[in-house]
Structure formats: C-alpha cells, structure tokens
Design an enzyme around this catalytic site. Structure first.
Site, PDB file in Angstrom:
ATOM      1  N   HIS A  89      53.044  12.997  -5.099  1.00 60.69           N
ATOM      2  CA  HIS A  89      51.704  12.482  -5.428  1.00 60.69           C
ATOM      3  C   HIS A  89      51.638  11.337  -6.557  1.00 60.69           C
ATOM      4  CE1 HIS A  89      51.310  16.678  -3.755  1.00 60.69           C
ATOM      5  NE2 HIS A  89      50.906  16.055  -2.750  1.00 60.69           N
ATOM      6  N   HIS A  91      49.034  11.148  -9.566  1.00 61.88           N
ATOM      7  CA  HIS A  91      47.835  11.953 -10.625  1.00 61.88           C
ATOM      8  C   HIS A  91      47.150  11.121 -11.309  1.00 61.88           C
ATOM      9  CE1 HIS A  91      49.206  16.370  -9.623  1.00 61.88           C
ATOM     10  NE2 HIS A  91      49.997  15.596  -8.712  1.00 61.88           N
ATOM     11  N   HIS A 107      45.302  15.013  -8.510  1.00 64.22           N
ATOM     12  CA  HIS A 107      45.440  14.043  -7.716  1.00 64.22           C
ATOM     13  C   HIS A 107      44.402  12.870  -8.099  1.00 64.22           C
ATOM     14  CE1 HIS A 107      47.774  16.630  -4.318  1.00 64.22           C
ATOM     15  NE2 HIS A 107      48.162  16.657  -5.508  1.00 64.22           N
ATOM     16  N   HIS A 115      41.588  16.819  -0.123  1.00 64.05           N
ATOM     17  CA  HIS A 115      43.221  16.512   0.227  1.00 64.05           C
ATOM     18  C   HIS A 115      43.600  16.384   1.467  1.00 64.05           C
ATOM     19  CE1 HIS A 115      47.577  16.897  -0.784  1.00 64.05           C
ATOM     20  NE2 HIS A 115      47.787  17.999   0.027  1.00 64.05           N
ATOM     21  N   HIS A 124      43.072  11.938  -0.897  1.00 68.45           N
ATOM     22  CA  HIS A 124      43.064  11.306  -2.074  1.00 68.45           C
ATOM     23  C   HIS A 124      43.833  10.124  -1.933  1.00 68.45           C
ATOM     24  CE1 HIS A 124      43.157  15.854  -3.666  1.00 68.45           C
ATOM     25  NE2 HIS A 124      41.937  15.447  -3.088  1.00 68.45           N
ATOM     26  N   ASP A 127      47.633  11.117  -2.231  1.00 72.93           N
ATOM     27  CA  ASP A 127      48.280  11.697  -1.487  1.00 72.93           C
ATOM     28  C   ASP A 127      49.312  11.155  -0.682  1.00 72.93           C
ATOM     29  OD1 ASP A 127      46.656  13.855  -1.969  1.00 72.93           O
ATOM     30  OD2 ASP A 127      45.336  13.755  -0.356  1.00 72.93           O
ATOM     31  N   HIS A 164      56.565  17.822  -6.838  1.00 75.46           N
ATOM     32  CA  HIS A 164      56.447  19.289  -6.821  1.00 75.46           C
ATOM     33  C   HIS A 164      57.615  20.143  -6.524  1.00 75.46           C
ATOM     34  CE1 HIS A 164      52.053  19.079  -7.837  1.00 75.46           C
ATOM     35  NE2 HIS A 164      52.195  17.936  -7.210  1.00 75.46           N
ATOM     36  N   ARG A 181      55.171  21.416 -10.986  1.00 81.20           N
ATOM     37  CA  ARG A 181      55.423  20.173 -11.407  1.00 81.20           C
ATOM     38  C   ARG A 181      57.026  19.795 -11.763  1.00 81.20           C
ATOM     39  NH1 ARG A 181      49.524  17.706 -13.227  1.00 81.20           N
ATOM     40  NH2 ARG A 181      48.662  19.092 -11.671  1.00 81.20           N
TER      41      ARG A 181
END
Length: 195
Positions: A89, A91, A107, A115, A124, A127, A164, A181
């Site tokens: 993602h 962020h 995000h 999401h 998002h 995403d 992640h 993360r």
C-alpha cells in the site's frame, strides 16, 4: 478595506513588480495556470522508494513509479519476506521514522472511501493489493495503476510505501487485515533518464 488587507495588497503588488515575466519565452501573463503547473510536474522523472525493514524484520527492496499510458507503472522488487501474500500500500505520510512503520499513518485515501482491491471501481488511492513472495522470500510486482498519480490530488510523491506481514483480503475495513508493517520507504522523485 481594513489596514491589514491594504498592507497585504501592497506587499503582493510589490512582489509581482520585481518579477521579470518577459524573460520567459511564450509566457504572456504573470500568472501560470494550475494546469500548466501540473503538466510541468508530470514531465519530471519517475518516483522511487527504497524500502527498509521495520524493527525485527528483514524485508527490503525498491519500488519505482513511472508515467505510463493509462496511469502510473508500479514496479517492485523485494527480498527478505516470508513466503506468501503481503499487503502492498501507499500510506498517507512520508515518514518511516518509527520502528514499527506506524509513523506513515493509514492508507492514502484523499476521497475518504472504503478499502478495496486495486481493480475496484472505488478504493483508497493507496490500495495496490498484494505482493506474492516465493519460498526464498523474494517478491516482484509490475502493473499500471490508473488511480495513483505523480502530481495533483492523487499524487503519491512524498508519501510512504508499506509492505505488510500478511495478505490484504481486499475487503476488511479499514485496511484489509494485512497485519504488521514489515518494510517502509518514502517515495521521492528521481532524476529523468539521460538521453
């Protein structure tokens, strides 16, 4: 007009009077449009992020973002991951200073929508779905994304890329239940390729 507004107008007029707009070929007016500024920004080189492991992890790699027909081409190469899927993602904040990567915020979601997966009609901006790591912990990603941008409201430049620990299920709110993360990198601009 009150005195504060008058001072602001005088200072603004003084600032514009010192600019020489005749030295710029093709510029006929002292104010450039936002469209022209966006066009200039989109002509810059690609954006890059170097990902480093968060505390207690060993994932690292790089991600490039290059203008392409239909959007921005995202190419990633990572190593040091566990085998399987890993949420991938953009962020909100370009800050990887905390040991757990949480300083990057949530995000990137300027439209405040739910999401979803990278191909969803509404998602998002950040995403990007999942990376798939092989048995050796290596992962790659290569696709053109039509939502992210290198300038304008959906610009990812100056934000962070997060990988992640687990797979993004593409439906759980607000972030896909992808877990901790394991790698973080700030997205910056790169020099255009030499001709």
């Amino acid at each position: 007009m009150n005195i504060a507004k008058m001072i602001a107008v005088v200072l603004l007029a003084a600032a514009f009077s010192t600019l020489d707009f005749t030295a710029t070929p093709g510029v006929e007016a002292p104010l450039l449009s936002l469209a022209a500024a966006d066009q200039a920004a989109s002509q810059q080189g690609p954006a890059l992020a170097t990902l480093v492991a968060t505390e207690g992890n060993s994932a690292s790699g790089s991600v490039s973002f290059t203008p392409a027909e239909g959007g921005v081409r995202v190419q990633a190469q990572l190593s040091g991951l566990t085998a399987g899927g890993h949420g991938f993602h953009i962020h909100q904040w370009g800050d990887c200073s905390s040991g757990d990567g949480k300083s990057a915020g949530g995000h990137f979601n300027p439209a405040s929508v739910d999401h979803a997966g990278p191909l969803a009609e509404s998602r998002h901006v950040g995403d990007l779905g999942n990376l798939g790591a092989d048995a050796e912990g290596n992962a790659s990603y290569d696709r053109v994304d039509s939502v992210i941008a290198l300038s304008g409201a959906n610009s990812i430049v100056g934000r962070a890329v997060i990988v992640h620990a687990g797979a993004d299920d593409l439906t759980s709110q607000p972030t896909g239940a992808a877990g901790a993360r394991v790698a973080c990198g700030v997205i910056g601009t790169a020099a255009p390729a030499a001709d």
